[in-house]
Design a protein around this motif. Structure first.
Motif, PDB file in Angstrom:
ATOM      1  N   HIS A 178       0.806  -1.226   0.000  1.00 48.73           N
ATOM      2  CA  HIS A 178       0.000   0.000   0.000  1.00 48.73           C
ATOM      3  C   HIS A 178       0.841   1.279   0.000  1.00 48.73           C
ATOM      4  O   HIS A 178       0.294   2.378  -0.079  1.00 48.73           O
ATOM      5  N   LEU A 179       2.149   1.143   0.089  1.00 47.28           N
ATOM      6  CA  LEU A 179       3.017   2.322   0.108  1.00 47.28           C
ATOM      7  C   LEU A 179       2.902   3.167  -1.156  1.00 47.28           C
ATOM      8  O   LEU A 179       3.187   4.363  -1.126  1.00 47.28           O
ATOM      9  N   VAL A 180       2.448   2.574  -2.244  1.00 48.00           N
ATOM     10  CA  VAL A 180       2.294   3.324  -3.504  1.00 48.00           C
ATOM     11  C   VAL A 180       1.278   4.453  -3.372  1.00 48.00           C
ATOM     12  O   VAL A 180       1.271   5.378  -4.183  1.00 48.00           O
ATOM     13  N   TYR A 181       0.433   4.406  -2.350  1.00 42.89           N
ATOM     14  CA  TYR A 181      -0.626   5.400  -2.175  1.00 42.89           C
ATOM     15  C   TYR A 181      -0.259   6.507  -1.185  1.00 42.89           C
ATOM     16  O   TYR A 181      -1.030   7.451  -0.999  1.00 42.89           O
ATOM     17  N   VAL A 182       0.890   6.413  -0.523  1.00 38.18           N
ATOM     18  CA  VAL A 182       1.193   7.303   0.594  1.00 38.18           C
ATOM     19  C   VAL A 182       1.233   8.773   0.202  1.00 38.18           C
ATOM     20  O   VAL A 182       0.725   9.634   0.948  1.00 38.18           O
ATOM     21  N   ASN A 183       1.788   9.118  -0.935  1.00 36.29           N
ATOM     22  CA  ASN A 183       1.830  10.527  -1.347  1.00 36.29           C
ATOM     23  C   ASN A 183       0.422  11.069  -1.576  1.00 36.29           C
ATOM     24  O   ASN A 183       0.107  12.198  -1.159  1.00 36.29           O
ATOM     25  N   GLU A 184      -0.403  10.286  -2.211  1.00 34.94           N
ATOM     26  CA  GLU A 184      -1.783  10.697  -2.482  1.00 34.94           C
ATOM     27  C   GLU A 184      -2.576  10.862  -1.187  1.00 34.94           C
ATOM     28  O   GLU A 184      -3.349  11.815  -1.027  1.00 34.94           O
ATOM     29  N   ILE A 185      -2.368   9.940  -0.242  1.00 33.63           N
ATOM     30  CA  ILE A 185      -3.054  10.019   1.056  1.00 33.63           C
ATOM     31  C   ILE A 185      -2.637  11.290   1.793  1.00 33.63           C
ATOM     32  O   ILE A 185      -3.480  12.047   2.274  1.00 33.63           O
ATOM     33  N   GLN A 186      -1.339  11.532   1.867  1.00 31.97           N
ATOM     34  CA  GLN A 186      -0.851  12.716   2.566  1.00 31.97           C
ATOM     35  C   GLN A 186      -1.394  13.997   1.929  1.00 31.97           C
ATOM     36  O   GLN A 186      -1.834  14.909   2.625  1.00 31.97           O
ATOM     37  N   GLN A 187      -1.392  14.057   0.621  1.00 34.46           N
ATOM     38  CA  GLN A 187      -1.871  15.254  -0.064  1.00 34.46           C
ATOM     39  C   GLN A 187      -3.357  15.479   0.178  1.00 34.46           C
ATOM     40  O   GLN A 187      -3.792  16.606   0.417  1.00 34.46           O
ATOM     41  N   GLU A 188      -4.150  14.403   0.164  1.00 38.70           N
ATOM     42  CA  GLU A 188      -5.587  14.558   0.395  1.00 38.70           C
ATOM     43  C   GLU A 188      -5.876  14.974   1.829  1.00 38.70           C
ATOM     44  O   GLU A 188      -6.808  15.744   2.075  1.00 38.70           O
ATOM     45  N   MET A 189      -5.088  14.493   2.779  1.00 40.68           N
ATOM     46  CA  MET A 189      -5.249  14.945   4.169  1.00 40.68           C
ATOM     47  C   MET A 189      -5.068  16.464   4.241  1.00 40.68           C
ATOM     48  O   MET A 189      -5.880  17.163   4.853  1.00 40.68           O
ATOM     49  N   TYR A 190      -4.027  16.939   3.625  1.00 46.06           N
ATOM     50  CA  TYR A 190      -3.742  18.367   3.624  1.00 46.06           C
ATOM     51  C   TYR A 190      -4.830  19.153   2.893  1.00 46.06           C
ATOM     52  O   TYR A 190      -5.359  20.144   3.412  1.00 46.06           O
ATOM     53  N   ASP A 191      -5.177  18.706   1.684  1.00 48.55           N
ATOM     54  CA  ASP A 191      -6.188  19.405   0.879  1.00 48.55           C
ATOM     55  C   ASP A 191      -7.540  19.454   1.589  1.00 48.55           C
ATOM     56  O   ASP A 191      -8.224  20.472   1.567  1.00 48.55           O
ATOM     57  N   SER A 192      -7.921  18.361   2.221  1.00 52.31           N
ATOM     58  CA  SER A 192      -9.194  18.299   2.925  1.00 52.31           C
ATOM     59  C   SER A 192      -9.230  19.292   4.080  1.00 52.31           C
ATOM     60  O   SER A 192     -10.226  19.991   4.279  1.00 52.31           O
ATOM     61  N   ALA A 193      -8.143  19.353   4.829  1.00 56.08           N
ATOM     62  CA  ALA A 193      -8.071  20.308   5.942  1.00 56.08           C
ATOM     63  C   ALA A 193      -8.172  21.737   5.432  1.00 56.08           C
ATOM     64  O   ALA A 193      -8.859  22.571   6.026  1.00 56.08           O
TER      65      ALA A 193
END
Length: 188
Positions: free
Chosen positions: A10-25
């Motif tokens: 699942h590490l392939v998704y980590v950049n996308e997850i981090q970015q969406e956390m930031y964008d959502s906030a």
């Protein structure tokens, strides 16, 4: 859709997850503690997260953090990709991360801080109760994680007694006591 305990795949998704956390906030104007790629990668690699995917696309994510030597567990960073929102994905992920927390740390109190009504409802359905901040871990490292939140100044002005987030807590022994009381009522 697949909802799984995280692994290195699942590490392939980590950049996308981090970015969406930031964008959502940013979109909501609320605080989500920012986590580094390294931190999220460690959670994923150690199997301390739940990842939802569909057709090799990231759908949702949530991870486990432990505090006060495992006495407290937080289910943190719940996020769903915008393309998959309003489908009940957050509830499914939260249920899975809650179960993972209970399996790994059966005696721990599980808590969360949130400004989101939907998360409050999910937590309530899982047996969490609203509490005052003094009921949560007093681990300094936990509170330092709030430094990246837009509401950190409010938290500090109030001596970490409250903020804009609602604190919610699940206490395992309360569930056991409630289950015993329910069974006693059934017998009567």
């Amino acid at each position: 859709m697949e909802i799984e305990i995280s692994s290195c795949k699942h590490l392939v998704y980590v950049n996308e997850i981090q970015q969406e956390m930031y964008d959502s906030a940013q979109r909501r104007g609320t605080g989500i503690a920012k986590r580094s790629i390294e931190y999220l990668s460690k959670k994923i690699s150690e199997g301390n997260a739940i990842v939802a995917t569909e057709n090799n696309k990231w759908v949702g994510f949530c991870y486990i953090e432990t505090w006060s030597h495992g006495c407290f567990v937080a289910n943190s960073g719940l996020i769903v990709s915008p393309n998959f929102r309003n489908r009940g994905v957050a509830t499914l992920i939260k249920n899975e991360v809650f179960q993972l927390s209970r399996e790994k740390y059966p005696e721990a109190k599980i808590f969360g801080l949130t400004t989101g009504l939907a998360v409050m409802k999910i937590n309530s359905d899982l047996g969490y109760k609203p509490v005052i901040y003094s009921e949560l871990t007093q681990d300094e490292e936990f509170w330092s994680g709030c430094k990246n939140c837009v509401n950190y100044e409010i938290l500090m002005k109030k001596d970490r007694k409250n903020c804009l987030c609602t604190a919610m807590l699940f206490i395992p022994e309360n569930t056991t006591k409630n289950n015993i009381a329910d069974k006693q009522l059934e017998i009567k």
